[in-house]
Design a protein around this motif. Sequence first.
Motif, PDB file in Angstrom:
ATOM      1  N   GLY A 172       0.823  -1.201   0.000  1.00  0.00           N
ATOM      2  CA  GLY A 172       0.000   0.000   0.000  1.00  0.00           C
ATOM      3  C   GLY A 172       0.856   1.249   0.000  1.00  0.00           C
ATOM      4  N   VAL A 173       0.628   2.133  -0.956  1.00  0.00           N
ATOM      5  CA  VAL A 173       1.417   3.364  -1.075  1.00  0.00           C
ATOM      6  C   VAL A 173       0.500   4.536  -1.407  1.00  0.00           C
ATOM      7  CG1 VAL A 173       3.481   2.129  -1.828  1.00  0.00           C
ATOM      8  CG2 VAL A 173       1.882   3.006  -3.538  1.00  0.00           C
ATOM      9  N   LEU A 174       1.031   5.745  -1.222  1.00  0.00           N
ATOM     10  CA  LEU A 174       0.304   6.938  -1.625  1.00  0.00           C
ATOM     11  C   LEU A 174       0.395   7.085  -3.139  1.00  0.00           C
ATOM     12  CD1 LEU A 174       1.467   9.460   1.121  1.00  0.00           C
ATOM     13  CD2 LEU A 174      -0.358   7.753   1.200  1.00  0.00           C
ATOM     14  N   ARG A 175      -0.699   7.452  -3.759  1.00  0.00           N
ATOM     15  CA  ARG A 175      -0.749   7.479  -5.224  1.00  0.00           C
ATOM     16  C   ARG A 175       0.299   8.408  -5.817  1.00  0.00           C
ATOM     17  NH1 ARG A 175      -3.775   5.742  -9.199  1.00  0.00           N
ATOM     18  NH2 ARG A 175      -5.275   4.799  -7.772  1.00  0.00           N
ATOM     19  N   PHE A 176       0.540   9.537  -5.177  1.00  0.00           N
ATOM     20  CA  PHE A 176       1.475  10.502  -5.750  1.00  0.00           C
ATOM     21  C   PHE A 176       2.771  10.583  -4.948  1.00  0.00           C
ATOM     22  CE2 PHE A 176      -2.800  12.014  -7.013  1.00  0.00           C
ATOM     23  CZ  PHE A 176      -2.658  11.825  -8.385  1.00  0.00           C
ATOM     24  N   GLY A 177       3.069   9.551  -4.174  1.00  0.00           N
ATOM     25  CA  GLY A 177       4.292   9.544  -3.402  1.00  0.00           C
ATOM     26  C   GLY A 177       5.498   9.128  -4.229  1.00  0.00           C
ATOM     27  N   THR A 178       6.691   9.411  -3.708  1.00  0.00           N
ATOM     28  CA  THR A 178       7.913   9.092  -4.447  1.00  0.00           C
ATOM     29  C   THR A 178       8.161   7.594  -4.537  1.00  0.00           C
ATOM     30  OG1 THR A 178       9.253   9.297  -2.433  1.00  0.00           O
ATOM     31  CG2 THR A 178       8.971  11.274  -3.774  1.00  0.00           C
ATOM     32  N   VAL A 179       7.570   6.816  -3.636  1.00  0.00           N
ATOM     33  CA  VAL A 179       7.747   5.356  -3.695  1.00  0.00           C
ATOM     34  C   VAL A 179       7.215   4.810  -5.013  1.00  0.00           C
ATOM     35  CG1 VAL A 179       7.277   3.167  -2.537  1.00  0.00           C
ATOM     36  CG2 VAL A 179       7.537   5.235  -1.182  1.00  0.00           C
TER      37      VAL A 179
END
Length: 330
Positions: A36-43
């Motif tokens: 699970g990640v943030l949609r606009f995150g650098t990951v």
Amino acid sequence: MMVSRRETLRLAALGTAAILASHPVAASAASKVRIGVLRFGTVSWELDTLKEHKFDATNGIDLEVVYFAGEDATNVAILAGAIDMIVTDWLWVSRQRSDGGDLTLAPYSTAVGAIMVKEASLIRTIADLKGKKIGVAGGALDKSWLLIQALARRDHGLDLPATSDVVFAAPPLISEKAIQGELDAVLNFWHFCARLEANGFRRLIGAEDAEKALGASGPVSALGYVFHDKWANENPDAVRGFLKASAQAKDLLARSDEEWLRLAPIVRAEGKELAKLRDRYREGIPRRPVAEEAADAGRLYRVLAVIGGEKLVGSTPEMAPGTFWQEPPK
């Protein structure tokens, strides 16, 4: 944002039913990893590279990326068992372990924020921040902000919150106000700092400088891939496969400028700005043994516990054992 285990579990009870219903979790599917990640995150830059070049399949895993709107939602989801992995910081992991949880962290990035000023600014040292208007992203308990405060107190006898006009706001707004000249200096997340660097700003001091000055022997990952010990023990091949795939994606991003051009629409940058983001990302690739990072994180934890108090770390003055994951021998 720090979320207590009790509050997180309350949110989980109220809010994760929809997640579980829309994304049923297969029982112990060793080759399946759901992150699970943030949609606009650098990951997402690294994960897009990983998927584009099929590094997951090469390493025997099937990676599914699940997007969330905010950090609290990812925290809730992993505690509820809706996903296998998230990206967050070691302070949160340590607090969860101290409260009886079994989360653990594998280093993802040592990239951290910095205090930025305009190129023409007369501010040259931390001491020059006295009486200035400082914008801070991440809130009053942001690790970078606390570390820089600790350094200012130790080296200059300066209590920044007491002697400066400190404004807290979301990262995009902090950067916008800095560009407009409404703030004398800003502390922002690393990628916002990189964009500012490409647009007429310079680094006054980075959080990595404060880390080293306060006892770290080298770069410490600010964020890591976080998962449950139990899941890792039941799915060792999945953990190893994911971390190998991540390392391959990092290696490609470290040496291929062409890959960054491919990512440009996702990064939402081009030209000088894209190049600065690329360079700062590369500087943040972890390159030290995990044991060394864990030891340094423990030293920094003690500094943060003093300045951040129970609101930051709870009642535990030491980083919880097992916060950093150590791969067991095969």
